[in-house]
Design an enzyme around this catalytic site. Structure first.
Site, short mmCIF file in Angstrom:
data_model
loop_
_atom_site.label_atom_id
_atom_site.label_comp_id
_atom_site.label_asym_id
_atom_site.label_seq_id
_atom_site.Cartn_x
_atom_site.Cartn_y
_atom_site.Cartn_z
N ASP A 33 66.29 64.03 32.76
CA ASP A 33 65.81 63.86 31.39
C ASP A 33 66.81 64.48 30.41
OD1 ASP A 33 63.70 62.78 32.63
OD2 ASP A 33 62.20 64.24 31.94
N TYR A 36 69.71 62.27 29.86
CA TYR A 36 69.27 61.13 29.06
C TYR A 36 69.20 61.55 27.58
CZ TYR A 36 66.32 57.36 27.24
OH TYR A 36 65.82 56.33 26.49
N ASP A 37 68.57 62.70 27.33
CA ASP A 37 68.45 63.18 25.95
C ASP A 37 69.83 63.36 25.31
OD1 ASP A 37 65.77 63.19 26.24
OD2 ASP A 37 65.55 65.35 26.58
N SER A 82 41.91 32.14 28.15
CA SER A 82 41.30 33.17 28.99
C SER A 82 41.01 32.56 30.36
CB SER A 82 40.03 33.71 28.34
OG SER A 82 39.11 32.67 28.22
N LEU A 83 40.49 33.36 31.26
CA LEU A 83 40.29 32.89 32.63
C LEU A 83 38.82 32.74 32.96
CD1 LEU A 83 42.85 35.30 34.26
CD2 LEU A 83 43.06 32.81 34.20
N GLU A 123 47.45 38.39 41.63
CA GLU A 123 47.92 39.48 40.78
C GLU A 123 46.75 40.38 40.39
OE1 GLU A 123 49.78 37.67 37.39
OE2 GLU A 123 51.32 36.71 38.61
N LYS A 125 44.38 42.06 37.81
CA LYS A 125 43.99 41.77 36.42
C LYS A 125 43.89 43.13 35.73
CE LYS A 125 40.87 38.80 33.83
NZ LYS A 125 40.46 39.65 32.72
N ASP A 127 43.32 45.91 33.13
CA ASP A 127 42.31 45.98 32.08
C ASP A 127 42.92 46.60 30.83
OD1 ASP A 127 39.93 45.51 30.96
OD2 ASP A 127 38.88 47.17 31.90
N ARG A 146 46.70 38.89 21.49
CA ARG A 146 46.17 37.60 21.89
C ARG A 146 45.25 37.05 20.79
NH1 ARG A 146 41.38 36.17 24.37
NH2 ARG A 146 41.50 34.09 25.23
N GLU A 184 50.12 42.40 29.78
CA GLU A 184 48.94 43.20 29.45
C GLU A 184 49.40 44.62 29.12
OE1 GLU A 184 46.19 41.49 29.44
OE2 GLU A 184 44.51 42.88 29.59
N TYR A 236 52.90 39.18 32.92
CA TYR A 236 52.27 38.35 33.94
C TYR A 236 52.56 36.85 33.82
CZ TYR A 236 48.60 38.05 30.34
OH TYR A 236 47.91 37.87 29.18
N LYS A 300 46.60 32.53 40.90
CA LYS A 300 47.26 31.42 40.19
C LYS A 300 47.91 30.47 41.18
CE LYS A 300 48.42 34.62 36.50
NZ LYS A 300 49.44 35.42 35.81
N LYS A 324 36.31 38.73 40.37
CA LYS A 324 35.77 40.04 40.01
C LYS A 324 34.88 40.59 41.11
CE LYS A 324 36.39 39.56 35.22
NZ LYS A 324 36.01 40.07 33.92
N CYS A 418 -5.15 46.28 42.64
CA CYS A 418 -4.26 45.29 43.24
C CYS A 418 -4.43 43.95 42.54
CB CYS A 418 -4.56 45.14 44.73
SG CYS A 418 -3.65 43.79 45.48
N CYS A 421 -6.28 41.57 45.30
CA CYS A 421 -7.59 41.78 45.92
C CYS A 421 -8.44 42.82 45.18
CB CYS A 421 -7.41 42.19 47.37
SG CYS A 421 -6.70 43.84 47.54
N CYS A 436 -1.30 48.96 47.76
CA CYS A 436 -2.63 48.44 47.99
C CYS A 436 -2.91 48.74 49.47
CB CYS A 436 -2.64 46.93 47.75
SG CYS A 436 -4.12 46.15 48.41
N CYS A 441 -5.80 42.36 52.36
CA CYS A 441 -5.37 41.81 51.06
C CYS A 441 -4.59 40.52 51.31
CB CYS A 441 -4.49 42.85 50.36
SG CYS A 441 -3.60 42.20 48.95
S1 IVH Z 1 47.05 35.13 33.32
C1 IVH Z 1 46.16 31.27 31.23
N1 IVH Z 1 47.46 37.36 34.65
O1 IVH Z 1 43.15 38.64 31.40
C2 IVH Z 1 46.43 32.46 32.04
N2 IVH Z 1 46.03 37.44 32.74
O2 IVH Z 1 40.87 36.47 30.85
C3 IVH Z 1 45.75 33.65 31.53
N3 IVH Z 1 45.13 39.65 32.23
O3 IVH Z 1 43.87 37.35 28.27
C4 IVH Z 1 46.39 34.89 31.74
N4 IVH Z 1 46.12 40.71 33.91
O4 IVH Z 1 45.08 39.47 28.87
C5 IVH Z 1 46.83 36.78 33.61
N5 IVH Z 1 47.92 39.24 35.92
C6 IVH Z 1 47.30 38.67 34.88
C7 IVH Z 1 46.48 39.41 33.99
C8 IVH Z 1 45.86 38.74 32.93
C9 IVH Z 1 45.32 40.84 32.85
C10 IVH Z 1 44.26 39.42 31.06
C11 IVH Z 1 44.96 38.64 29.97
C12 IVH Z 1 44.08 37.48 29.63
C13 IVH Z 1 42.82 37.80 30.33
C14 IVH Z 1 42.23 36.50 30.86
#
Ligand code: IVH
Length: 676
Positions: A33, A36-37, A82-83, A123, A125, A127, A146, A184, A236, A300, A324, A418, A421, A436, A441
């Site tokens: 570090d 780097y600094d 969205s998915l 992949e 997902k 959060d 988004r 993300e 992603y 995917k 999920k 009950c 009965c 009961c 019954c």
């Molecule tokens: S693919 C059309 N890959 O989940 C393809 N999404 O409900 C859509 N997210 O809005 C996105 N990890 O923000 C994809 N590995 C991943 C992801 C991912 C998180 C989020 C993304 C999207 C939401 C979909």
């Protein structure tokens, strides 16, 4: 500045960018570090001396943006969709079937895609918040949220503070001039806790979860504050690209990685559906070990040509889906609350709901468990409620979700009698359920008879609730033994029972006479005596007569029969109605003995776990075989497990067996073991 100086300073910038990638993207710094600094300070000093000549992609310019009053709206070049969600194997298989169907639509026979040849990328997902990063001539020029998928907000200044987002990708110019990368932005668990601690100390409201904390941070109007929080990103997908040189999604991701973008190392290419599902299952428990939160997985279709053919609906791509692990939750209304009487007389409050679709099936009732639960959640008729259902589990009411100010009905009160009965209900001390206590019954009777006839018990086909209701209400059946005196004339004329089915029912009842002692003991519904206990008792006593004569001590001496079960058995056989019932069953020709199996207790003491689908046995059949040979079946793998029987799509239990060194049997080996 001389041309040489310019070259020199650009070299220094490039050096720092490389260290940024090593540190922030690849997590393997090459310098300390301090070093780097030192490099960074050198660059800062240099740039101070030449203020007019600082390019926007200089590593010093991450916190360059000014404090703004609001974010400008940005229309996405291609929508950020969205998915769709899936929650179990069946739903995921449906997704796969739609993919296969979509790809083969209108294709001649010879170019049809085989079901087991489609590659998927799995992949995590993450959060956090979806963002779009735009690059022109290799330079990061714009970053947007988004938003609603069509229009987002310009948060370029804040995104620039994320060190793993490259400000300049010089090598990209060789391949494309204009491109978008999607990813993300998130905060890991540690950073989230730290931010909340600080907020608490300052008397500010804490963030509910890392996702909210990341969202709040990304939308701060002062990038200098954003820069202080350790936001990070996993990219992603590719958004728009002026030239698309890739054939697959996985290839595109590897290219992004080689350009210095942070791609999640857990992304995995699966060759077919089976592999994909196995991988999905393996994440079920592993997800807790990650340093950040994930909201399931994203699966995917790998081939970009296939993605194009499958295209999207207005909201979701047809080539990707989220998986999920948690139960799906939906909102509906409570139309009524009724009380159901179980086979042992326990009373369960049940909410009758406006029907809704949850996890692929229509739900119109959900359990409220017991009086304490209903009080705790304060569920009333007319309330809007959140319900959830996970796989096979009975749907349950999670909580009330009324709009503010909604007028409500009266709090729910348990009935005193009950509902079937009228017998006064009784709540034994230390128990949560009201009961009961009337053995006769009709509601209990129906439940007992349904259990008696069920597949794992006497296995009487065609005796469903509709037919049973009529038989009990018409006074034709009160006891198990009454089933065995039913004649055709008792059945004809019953609603929903055609003559052919009536004959089938009679045949089925006749056949059940020889089900054997193991099944009969389970079917009688003695408290605490299930399939396994039925088998142990039958193996040890061989006839119901001997069992009936066994004392509490005799029973307790049997391996695996504890005092609670022994007491329950004694209580059952001591009741005169039960003794009479057994005599009646005997008179009707029901088999009340079980020969000692020749094979004996070959699997005595062996613990099995079943996973995946077997070709020649259902789960129940496999379980029964094991039990009949003295083995036992448990649901989770531990060091005590002797064998894991793994059929097709075995899932995480097989992985765990491998880890613990437990012997894994495929179907052939399992059959060989059963056959001795
Ligand atoms: S693919 C059309 N890959 O989940 C393809 N999404 O409900 C859509 N997210 O809005 C996105 N990890 O923000 C994809 N590995 C991943 C992801 C991912 C998180 C989020 C993304 C999207 C939401 C979909």
């Amino acid at each position: 500045m001389s041309a040489d100086d310019k070259k020199e300073i650009e070299k220094l910038r490039q050096e720092i960018r490389q260290h940024d990638i090593l540190y922030y993207v690849e997590d393997r710094p090459k310098i300390s570090d301090r070093e780097y600094d030192r490099l960074m300070q050198k660059l800062i000093d240099w740039e101070k001396e030449h203020p007019g000549e600082i390019p926007a992609d200089s590593p010093t310019q991450r916190v360059g943006g000014k404090v703004s009053e609001r974010f400008a709206a940005i229309a996405h070049k291609t929508a950020m969709l969205s998915l769709d969600n899936t929650y179990n194997l069946d739903e995921f298989r449906d997704f796969h079937s739609r993919v296969v169907k979509g790809l083969n639509k209108g294709e001649p026979e010879e170019s049809q895609v085989a079901e087991n040849e489609i590659e998927y990328v799995v992949e995590l997902k993450i959060d956090g918040l979806g963002v779009n990063l735009t690059y022109e001539n290799g330079l990061f020029v714009q970053g947007a949220t988004r938003g609603d998928g069509v229009t987002g907000e310009d948060i370029t200044a804040n995104l620039r503070t994320i060190r793993s987002i490259p400000l300049n990708v010089p090598t990209a110019k060789e391949d494309f001039n204009f491109f978008e990368v999607r990813g993300e932005v998130y905060l890991d668990r540690k950073a989230f806790l730290k931010i909340n601690q600080e907020r608490k100390a300052e008397g500010l409201a804490e963030f509910a979860n890392p996702r909210n904390a990341a969202a709040g941070t990304l939308r701060l109007l002062d990038p200098a504050i954003t820069a202080k929080r350790p936001l990070d990103i996993f990219v992603y997908s590719v958004g728009f690209m002026d030239r698309m040189p890739f054939k697959t999604h996985f290839e595109a991701m590897q290219k992004l990685k080689s350009l210095g973008f942070r791609v999640n190392p857990e992304n995995f290419l699966c060759r077919n559906f089976e592999e994909t599902f196995q991988l999905i299952e393996s994440w079920r428990e592993k997800k807790e070990t990650l340093p950040y939160e994930m909201d399931g997985l994203v699966v995917k279709v790998n081939d970009l040509g296939y993605q194009k053919k499958l295209a999207s609906t207005a909201r979701h791509p047809r080539w990707a889906v989220a998986y999920k692990y948690e139960a799906e939750q939906v909102v509906t209304e409570v139309e009524d609350i009724i009380c159901q009487v179980g086979r042992t007389g326990s009373i369960t409050p049940v909410a009758l709901l406006r029907p809704v679709l949850v996890s692929g099936s229509t739900v119109s009732r959900a359990t409220l468990h017991n009086e304490d639960e209903i009080k705790r959640k304060d569920v009333r008729v007319g309330d809007t409620v959140v319900i959830e259902k996970a796989g096979e589990v009975i749907p349950k009411v999670v909580r009330v979700a009324n709009e503010a100010g909604k007028s409500r009905g009266q709090p729910f009160k348990m009935p005193e009698n009950c509902p079937e009965c009228e017998t006064e209900l009784f709540r034994p001390e230390g128990e949560v359920a009201w009961r009961c206590v009337n053995w006769a019954c009709p509601a209990q009777m129906k439940e007992r008879l349904l259990h008696f006839a069920s597949r794992k018990a006497m296995d009487i086909d065609h005796l469903g609730p509709a037919v049973l209701d009529q038989l009990v209400d018409g006074g034709k059946v009160r006891h198990f033994s009454d089933l065995y005196i039913l004649k055709m004339e008792d059945l004809v004329g019953l609603e929903r029972l055609a003559e052919k089915s009536a004959q089938n029912l009679i045949d089925s009842i006749e056949k059940s006479k020889s089900a054997g002692l193991t099944r009969l003991l389970h079917a009688l519904g003695i408290r605490h005596v299930g399939q396994r206990a039925g088998s142990i008792l039958a193996q040890n006593f061989h006839s119901i007569d001997k069992l009936q004569k066994a004392s509490f001590e005799d029973l307790e001496q049997v391996n695996e029969i504890g005092p609670i079960m022994a007491e329950s058995l004694r209580a059952f056989f001591d009741q005169e109605v039960n003794q009479q019932e057994i005599d009646h069953l005997r008179e009707q020709g029901v088999v009340l003995v079980e020969e000692s199996k020749e094979t004996g207790n070959r699997l005595e003491g062996k613990q099995f776990v079943l996973t995946g689908t077997l070709k020649d046995f259902s789960r129940d059949q496999a379980k029964e075989k094991i039990l009949s040979l003295g083995g036992r079946v448990t649901s989770s793998v531990s060091t005590k497990t002797d064998y894991v029987v793994a059929g097709a799509d075995p899932g995480s239990k097989r992985d765990k067996a491998l880890k613990l060194g437990v012997e894994i049997l495929d179907e052939e080996k399992f059959k060989a073991l059963l056959a001795g």
